[in-house]
Design an enzyme around this catalytic site. Structure first.
Site, short mmCIF file in Angstrom:
data_model
loop_
_atom_site.label_atom_id
_atom_site.label_comp_id
_atom_site.label_asym_id
_atom_site.label_seq_id
_atom_site.Cartn_x
_atom_site.Cartn_y
_atom_site.Cartn_z
N HIS A 1 0.85 -1.20 0.00
CA HIS A 1 0.00 0.00 0.00
C HIS A 1 0.88 1.24 0.00
O HIS A 1 2.11 1.15 0.11
CB HIS A 1 -0.98 0.00 1.17
CG HIS A 1 -0.38 0.08 2.54
ND1 HIS A 1 0.40 -0.91 3.07
CD2 HIS A 1 -0.46 1.04 3.50
CE1 HIS A 1 0.76 -0.58 4.30
NE2 HIS A 1 0.28 0.60 4.58
N HIS B 1 1.37 3.97 1.93
CA HIS B 1 1.88 4.75 3.06
C HIS B 1 3.41 4.82 3.03
O HIS B 1 4.09 3.84 2.72
CB HIS B 1 1.39 4.16 4.38
CG HIS B 1 -0.06 4.44 4.62
ND1 HIS B 1 -0.82 3.73 5.52
CD2 HIS B 1 -0.91 5.36 4.07
CE1 HIS B 1 -2.07 4.19 5.52
NE2 HIS B 1 -2.14 5.18 4.65
N ASP C 1 5.76 4.84 5.18
CA ASP C 1 6.59 3.93 5.96
C ASP C 1 6.66 2.53 5.34
O ASP C 1 7.37 1.65 5.84
CB ASP C 1 6.13 3.86 7.41
CG ASP C 1 4.72 3.31 7.57
OD1 ASP C 1 3.85 3.59 6.71
OD2 ASP C 1 4.46 2.59 8.56
N HIS C 2 5.97 2.34 4.22
CA HIS C 2 6.04 1.08 3.48
C HIS C 2 6.66 1.23 2.10
O HIS C 2 7.10 0.22 1.53
CB HIS C 2 4.64 0.47 3.35
CG HIS C 2 4.10 -0.04 4.66
ND1 HIS C 2 4.04 -1.37 4.97
CD2 HIS C 2 3.64 0.63 5.74
CE1 HIS C 2 3.55 -1.51 6.20
NE2 HIS C 2 3.30 -0.30 6.67
N HIS D 1 -7.75 -0.85 5.46
CA HIS D 1 -6.76 0.08 5.98
C HIS D 1 -6.58 1.22 4.98
O HIS D 1 -6.58 2.40 5.35
CB HIS D 1 -5.45 -0.66 6.21
CG HIS D 1 -4.33 0.20 6.73
ND1 HIS D 1 -4.36 0.78 7.98
CD2 HIS D 1 -3.14 0.56 6.18
CE1 HIS D 1 -3.25 1.47 8.17
NE2 HIS D 1 -2.49 1.35 7.08
N ASP E 1 -0.44 -3.70 6.43
CA ASP E 1 -1.12 -3.21 7.63
C ASP E 1 -2.58 -3.66 7.67
O ASP E 1 -3.41 -3.02 8.34
CB ASP E 1 -1.06 -1.69 7.68
CG ASP E 1 0.34 -1.17 8.02
OD1 ASP E 1 1.23 -2.00 8.29
OD2 ASP E 1 0.54 0.06 8.00
N HIS F 1 4.23 -4.42 11.09
CA HIS F 1 4.65 -3.74 12.32
C HIS F 1 4.78 -4.73 13.48
O HIS F 1 4.09 -5.76 13.51
CB HIS F 1 3.64 -2.67 12.72
CG HIS F 1 3.59 -1.50 11.80
ND1 HIS F 1 4.34 -0.36 11.99
CD2 HIS F 1 2.88 -1.28 10.66
CE1 HIS F 1 4.09 0.51 11.01
NE2 HIS F 1 3.20 -0.04 10.19
#
Length: 256
Positions: free
Chosen positions: A53, A55, A57-58, A111, A128, A166
């Site tokens: 996805h 985001h 942080d990914h 998400h 996530d 995570h």
């Protein structure tokens, strides 16, 4: 046999590598390229990127890795992903010849609206969407949609290794104990997790068998959990979708 390696990133992210004895690996959700570059220095050889996805942080390190390595990237059809990818969607399959493996793409919105998961070689890379003993926050989806996504993942083989984005297992476990107090299978898993974390090891991967037995978001039909939800709401949930929505909302405000 392929082996999954969790590379810590940021505060609690994991970048996943999956590979065999020759050093070739796929890299899943590289929010930062530095941990992957360190793995390369140790002799690992990335051959493809898988992105679940958009985001940051990914995906934040994906463009730098692609530019440095010239390897293909695969991800959902979402313009918010800041890297050139082969767009994949539900029912597609990503073949990685260097690993002798392929990955089925599953659409798992909830998400985010375009979130996908990759399932192959006995592993599930779910970003996530599904966490051990929990699930992601519902930023862009609807409860019925997110519940369907989770149940689709839960229907995969029980021994599937669950590679989440995570390190949330112990925190999720604290909420799970409130939502469903009497669950010996969950407690056995949390005891194992405590040993791993004290040793500085990831709690992951989990398995779908563990998650089916202990993850409250996969157990919304269980009478004990429904009773706790009724007490929390002051009335029984109208149906299983409302039960899931109430559980997610409860978790959003949980501070235990």
């Amino acid at each position: 046999m392929l082996r999954a390696i969790a590379l810590p990133a940021f505060q609690d992210n994991y970048i996943w590598l999956l590979g065999g004895p020759d050093g070739a690996v796929v890299v899943v959700d590289p929010g930062d390229d530095a941990p992957v570059q360190a793995a390369i220095a140790r002799g690992l050889r990335p051959v493809a990127l898988l992105l679940t996805h958009h985001h940051a942080d990914h995906v934040g390190g994906a463009a730098r890795l692609q530019a440095a390595l010239g390897i293909p990237a695969y991800g959902p059809d979402d313009p918010r992903i800041p890297v050139e990818v082969t767009r994949v969607g539900d029912g597609d399959r990503v073949e990685v010849p260097a690993l002798g493996a392929g990955f089925d793409v599953l659409a798992v919105p909830g998400h985010t609206r375009s979130h996908v998961a990759f399932h192959g070689a006995g592993h599930l890379f779910c970003g996530d969407t599904l966490f051990s003993l929990g699930c992601g926050r519902m930023f862009e989806g609807e409860p019925a949609q997110f519940l369907a996504s989770l149940e689709r993942l839960a229907a995969l083989p029980a021994d599937t290794a669950v590679c989440c984005g995570h390190e949330y297992t112990e925190a999720n476990g604290r909420f799970a104990r409130v939502a469903e107090p009497d669950n010996p299978a969950r407690e056995a898993w949390l005891a194992r997790v405590a040993v791993l974390r004290r040793a500085g090891q990831p709690s992951l991967p989990s398995t779908l068998a563990i998650e089916r037995a202990g993850n409250p978001f996969l157990r919304v039909d269980q009478p004990a959990l429904r009773a706790r939800l009724a007490a929390h709401l002051g009335r029984p949930p109208a149906d299983r979708v409302e039960a899931f929505a109430a559980l997610r909302q409860w978790k959003d405000g949980f501070t235990g």
